[in-house]
Design a protein around this motif. Structure first.
Motif, PDB file in Angstrom:
ATOM      1  N   PHE A   1       0.998  -1.227   0.296  1.00 37.54           N
ATOM      2  CA  PHE A   1      -0.001   0.326  -0.507  1.00 37.54           C
ATOM      3  C   PHE A   1       0.798   1.101  -0.266  1.00 37.54           C
ATOM      4  CE2 PHE A   1      -2.456   3.244   1.837  1.00 37.54           C
ATOM      5  CZ  PHE A   1      -3.926   3.226   1.521  1.00 37.54           C
ATOM      6  N   ARG A   2       2.456   0.987   1.228  1.00 33.20           N
ATOM      7  CA  ARG A   2       2.810   2.272   0.554  1.00 33.20           C
ATOM      8  C   ARG A   2       3.783   2.913  -0.258  1.00 33.20           C
ATOM      9  NH1 ARG A   2       3.494   0.079   6.243  1.00 33.20           N
ATOM     10  NH2 ARG A   2       5.478  -0.355   5.328  1.00 33.20           N
ATOM     11  N   GLU A   3       3.857   1.496  -1.036  1.00 33.89           N
ATOM     12  CA  GLU A   3       5.118   1.406  -2.233  1.00 33.89           C
ATOM     13  C   GLU A   3       4.423   2.728  -3.458  1.00 33.89           C
ATOM     14  OE1 GLU A   3       5.649  -2.503  -3.348  1.00 33.89           O
ATOM     15  OE2 GLU A   3       7.542  -2.556  -2.322  1.00 33.89           O
ATOM     16  N   GLU A   4       2.787   2.572  -3.380  1.00 36.48           N
ATOM     17  CA  GLU A   4       2.026   2.810  -4.606  1.00 36.48           C
ATOM     18  C   GLU A   4       2.229   4.723  -4.362  1.00 36.48           C
ATOM     19  OE1 GLU A   4      -1.846   1.783  -5.623  1.00 36.48           O
ATOM     20  OE2 GLU A   4      -0.938  -0.798  -5.381  1.00 36.48           O
ATOM     21  N   ALA A   5       2.070   5.376  -5.614  1.00 35.69           N
ATOM     22  CA  ALA A   5       2.100   6.910  -5.727  1.00 35.69           C
ATOM     23  C   ALA A   5       0.557   7.177  -5.306  1.00 35.69           C
ATOM     24  CB  ALA A   5       2.498   7.173  -6.525  1.00 35.69           C
ATOM     25  N   PRO A   6       0.849   8.695  -4.335  1.00 36.31           N
ATOM     26  CA  PRO A   6      -0.420   8.963  -3.872  1.00 36.31           C
ATOM     27  C   PRO A   6      -1.841   8.682  -4.634  1.00 36.31           C
ATOM     28  CG  PRO A   6       1.230   9.479  -2.408  1.00 36.31           C
ATOM     29  CD  PRO A   6       2.200   9.369  -3.611  1.00 36.31           C
ATOM     30  N   GLN A   7      -1.571   9.667  -5.438  1.00 34.40           N
ATOM     31  CA  GLN A   7      -2.081   9.978  -7.254  1.00 34.40           C
ATOM     32  C   GLN A   7      -2.139   8.658  -7.296  1.00 34.40           C
ATOM     33  OE1 GLN A   7       1.475  11.108  -6.859  1.00 34.40           O
ATOM     34  NE2 GLN A   7       0.981  13.075  -6.577  1.00 34.40           N
ATOM     35  N   GLU A   8      -1.423   7.324  -7.797  1.00 35.34           N
ATOM     36  CA  GLU A   8      -1.887   6.802  -8.566  1.00 35.34           C
ATOM     37  C   GLU A   8      -3.172   6.087  -7.623  1.00 35.34           C
ATOM     38  OE1 GLU A   8       0.741   3.828  -9.160  1.00 35.34           O
ATOM     39  OE2 GLU A   8       2.005   5.504 -10.863  1.00 35.34           O
ATOM     40  N   MET A   9      -2.962   6.297  -6.172  1.00 35.31           N
ATOM     41  CA  MET A   9      -4.215   5.703  -4.846  1.00 35.31           C
ATOM     42  C   MET A   9      -5.343   5.883  -5.224  1.00 35.31           C
ATOM     43  SD  MET A   9      -4.873   3.244  -3.894  1.00 35.31           S
ATOM     44  CE  MET A   9      -3.482   2.480  -2.862  1.00 35.31           C
ATOM     45  N   ALA A  10      -5.625   7.634  -5.648  1.00 31.94           N
ATOM     46  CA  ALA A  10      -6.162   8.267  -5.496  1.00 31.94           C
ATOM     47  C   ALA A  10      -7.423   8.230  -6.294  1.00 31.94           C
ATOM     48  CB  ALA A  10      -6.227   9.989  -4.879  1.00 31.94           C
ATOM     49  N   LEU A  11      -6.486   8.016  -8.497  1.00 34.07           N
ATOM     50  CA  LEU A  11      -7.156   7.435  -8.725  1.00 34.07           C
ATOM     51  C   LEU A  11      -8.156   6.469  -9.081  1.00 34.07           C
ATOM     52  CD1 LEU A  11      -8.554   8.382 -11.708  1.00 34.07           C
ATOM     53  CD2 LEU A  11      -5.570   7.910 -12.182  1.00 34.07           C
ATOM     54  N   SER A  12      -7.617   5.581  -8.251  1.00 32.90           N
ATOM     55  CA  SER A  12      -7.930   4.231  -8.125  1.00 32.90           C
ATOM     56  C   SER A  12      -9.214   3.902  -7.618  1.00 32.90           C
ATOM     57  CB  SER A  12      -7.003   2.647  -7.780  1.00 32.90           C
ATOM     58  OG  SER A  12      -6.132   2.949  -8.775  1.00 32.90           O
ATOM     59  N   LEU A  13      -9.022   4.908  -6.244  1.00 34.11           N
ATOM     60  CA  LEU A  13     -10.243   5.004  -5.366  1.00 34.11           C
ATOM     61  C   LEU A  13     -11.339   5.412  -6.135  1.00 34.11           C
ATOM     62  CD1 LEU A  13      -8.507   5.296  -2.307  1.00 34.11           C
ATOM     63  CD2 LEU A  13      -9.657   3.660  -3.030  1.00 34.11           C
ATOM     64  N   ARG A  14     -11.414   7.195  -7.026  1.00 38.29           N
ATOM     65  CA  ARG A  14     -12.750   7.147  -7.729  1.00 38.29           C
ATOM     66  C   ARG A  14     -12.231   7.035  -7.990  1.00 38.29           C
ATOM     67  NH1 ARG A  14     -10.149  13.218  -9.325  1.00 38.29           N
ATOM     68  NH2 ARG A  14     -10.407  14.023  -6.546  1.00 38.29           N
ATOM     69  N   ILE A  15     -11.591   6.203  -9.708  1.00 40.18           N
ATOM     70  CA  ILE A  15     -12.768   4.812 -10.716  1.00 40.18           C
ATOM     71  C   ILE A  15     -13.185   3.773 -10.027  1.00 40.18           C
ATOM     72  CG2 ILE A  15     -12.371   3.666 -12.399  1.00 40.18           C
ATOM     73  CD1 ILE A  15     -10.005   4.740 -12.661  1.00 40.18           C
TER      74      ILE A  15
ATOM     75  N   PHE B   1     -14.955   4.598  -6.629  1.00 38.92           N
ATOM     76  CA  PHE B   1     -17.213   4.833  -6.058  1.00 38.92           C
ATOM     77  C   PHE B   1     -17.176   5.512  -7.108  1.00 38.92           C
ATOM     78  CE2 PHE B   1     -18.442   9.174  -4.687  1.00 38.92           C
ATOM     79  CZ  PHE B   1     -18.838   8.976  -3.696  1.00 38.92           C
ATOM     80  N   SER B   2     -16.873   6.023  -8.699  1.00 36.64           N
ATOM     81  CA  SER B   2     -17.796   6.324  -9.282  1.00 36.64           C
ATOM     82  C   SER B   2     -18.350   5.029 -10.091  1.00 36.64           C
ATOM     83  CB  SER B   2     -16.466   6.604 -10.766  1.00 36.64           C
ATOM     84  OG  SER B   2     -16.289   8.201 -10.153  1.00 36.64           O
ATOM     85  N   LEU B   3     -17.620   4.310 -10.255  1.00 38.14           N
ATOM     86  CA  LEU B   3     -18.663   2.819 -10.549  1.00 38.14           C
ATOM     87  C   LEU B   3     -19.784   2.246  -9.583  1.00 38.14           C
ATOM     88  CD1 LEU B   3     -15.504   0.503 -12.218  1.00 38.14           C
ATOM     89  CD2 LEU B   3     -17.342   1.760 -14.028  1.00 38.14           C
ATOM     90  N   ALA B   4     -19.004   2.785  -8.366  1.00 43.14           N
ATOM     91  CA  ALA B   4     -19.817   2.432  -7.330  1.00 43.14           C
ATOM     92  C   ALA B   4     -21.624   3.032  -7.746  1.00 43.14           C
ATOM     93  CB  ALA B   4     -19.275   2.338  -5.987  1.00 43.14           C
ATOM     94  N   VAL B   5     -20.798   4.567  -7.685  1.00 42.93           N
ATOM     95  CA  VAL B   5     -22.069   5.670  -7.682  1.00 42.93           C
ATOM     96  C   VAL B   5     -23.175   5.228  -9.540  1.00 42.93           C
ATOM     97  CG1 VAL B   5     -22.260   8.000  -8.583  1.00 42.93           C
ATOM     98  CG2 VAL B   5     -21.073   7.728  -6.671  1.00 42.93           C
ATOM     99  N   MET B   6     -22.205   4.815 -10.361  1.00 43.93           N
ATOM    100  CA  MET B   6     -23.392   4.316 -11.461  1.00 43.93           C
ATOM    101  C   MET B   6     -24.154   2.840 -11.457  1.00 43.93           C
ATOM    102  SD  MET B   6     -20.174   4.679 -14.480  1.00 43.93           S
ATOM    103  CE  MET B   6     -21.834   4.201 -15.749  1.00 43.93           C
TER     104      MET B   6
END
Length: 299
Positions: free
Chosen positions: A85-99, A101-106
């Motif tokens: 979890f710590r090895e991934e970049a914060p930007q990539e993790m935020a983008l994955s979580l946003r995607i 969350f968007s699929l869950a909302v859809m």
């Protein structure tokens, strides 16, 4: 008197010198032939030995020599469970979580369409209308759902326009972030639901949740507003359905009484009342009245 036998050899009738030369020549020929045969054998043996030597050299060249042994790798310690979890970049993790969350909302869009818009009231009223007419599956479910969807889009058009102007377009232009767009976009929908929800229904869920009464409609939590709006829409739909049922029930009673007075007890009343219901509904322009009543019920 006996006559002596004369032995005749190979040289009988010839001179002794010529016979000795022929014998010597034949022996020389035999020796020459044997020498040639021996030389030919030696030549084949030498050729075969040369071929075998070349094959042995080639095979020896293809066989690799022994390689030195590889030193053993020292063992590594166990990896902590949180390193991935710590090895991934914060930007990539935020983008994955946003995607995610968007699929869950859809996936929740159909449920939101049913419970947070005018669709709930409209589809129930149309279902009551079909039951009152007694036409079983006419109009079919696809037609009723399509009509309810279009009426919902018409009723919710001011809400969609406000959401587009206040949240969607500013977010696409980059003037607001995702959280601000979500908050601003939910406000028009919240005002619509508050307007269509009865106060008694809101107080019911506030009491069940043991929450204090909010000071303004903007302070009503979403978990209180959604169920209150749903049961308010159900009550409004059942009230409209009852009003729709009344004229058709009266027509059924009139037809059943007329058949009983004429002694036609074996004739089902629906056989006569169904065409009369359809005729009455067409004569009063029923679809026009139903659509008008549904749209005006939200004003």
């Amino acid at each position: 008197m006996s006559i002596p036998t004369v032995r005749q050899g190979c040289c009988s009738g010839k001179a002794p010198a010529s016979c000795g030369r022929g014998a010597a020549r034949s022996e020389a020929d035999t020796q020459a032939t044997g020498a040639r045969s021996a030389a030919r054998r030696l030549l084949w043996i030498a050729l075969l030995a040369a071929i075998l030597g070349l094959v042995a050299v080639a095979a020896h060249a293809q066989i690799p020599g022994p390689t030195p042994p590889t030193p053993p790798t020292p063992p590594t310690g166990p990896t902590p469970p949180g390193d991935w979890f710590r090895e991934e970049a914060p930007q990539e993790m935020a983008l994955s979580l946003r995607i995610l969350f968007s699929l869950a909302v859809m996936s929740l869009i159909p449920a939101a369409l049913v419970t947070m818009t005018a669709f709930l009231r409209i589809i129930i009223v149309l279902g009551f209308l079909r039951s009152a007419l007694g036409t079983q599956q006419t109009p079919p479910n696809t037609v009723l759902v399509g009509l309810a969807l279009f009426l919902t889009l018409f009723v919710m058009r001011p809400v969609w326009t406000e959401i587009n102007q206040e949240a969607v377009q500013p977010y696409f232009a980059g003037t607001i972030n995702y959280q601000t767009a979500l908050r601003d976009g939910s406000e028009p929908l919240r005002r619509f639901m508050v307007k269509q929800t009865r106060e008694r229904d809101l107080l019911l869920f506030l009491q069940l949740a043991k929450m204090p009464r909010p000071s303004s409609p903007e302070d009503i939590p979403l978990q209180i507003l959604l169920p209150g709006f749903a049961i308010s829409e159900l009550k409004s739909a059942f009230q409209l359905g009852f009003v729709i049922y009344i004229p058709f029930i009266v027509l059924d009673l009139v037809v059943a009484g007329a058949l009983m007075s004429m002694g036609m007890l074996m004739l089902p009343p629906t056989t006569i009342s169904l065409p009369l219901k359809i005729l009455l509904f067409v004569m009063i322009d029923g679809w026009h009245l139903i659509s008008k009543s549904l749209v005006l019920s939200f004003t």
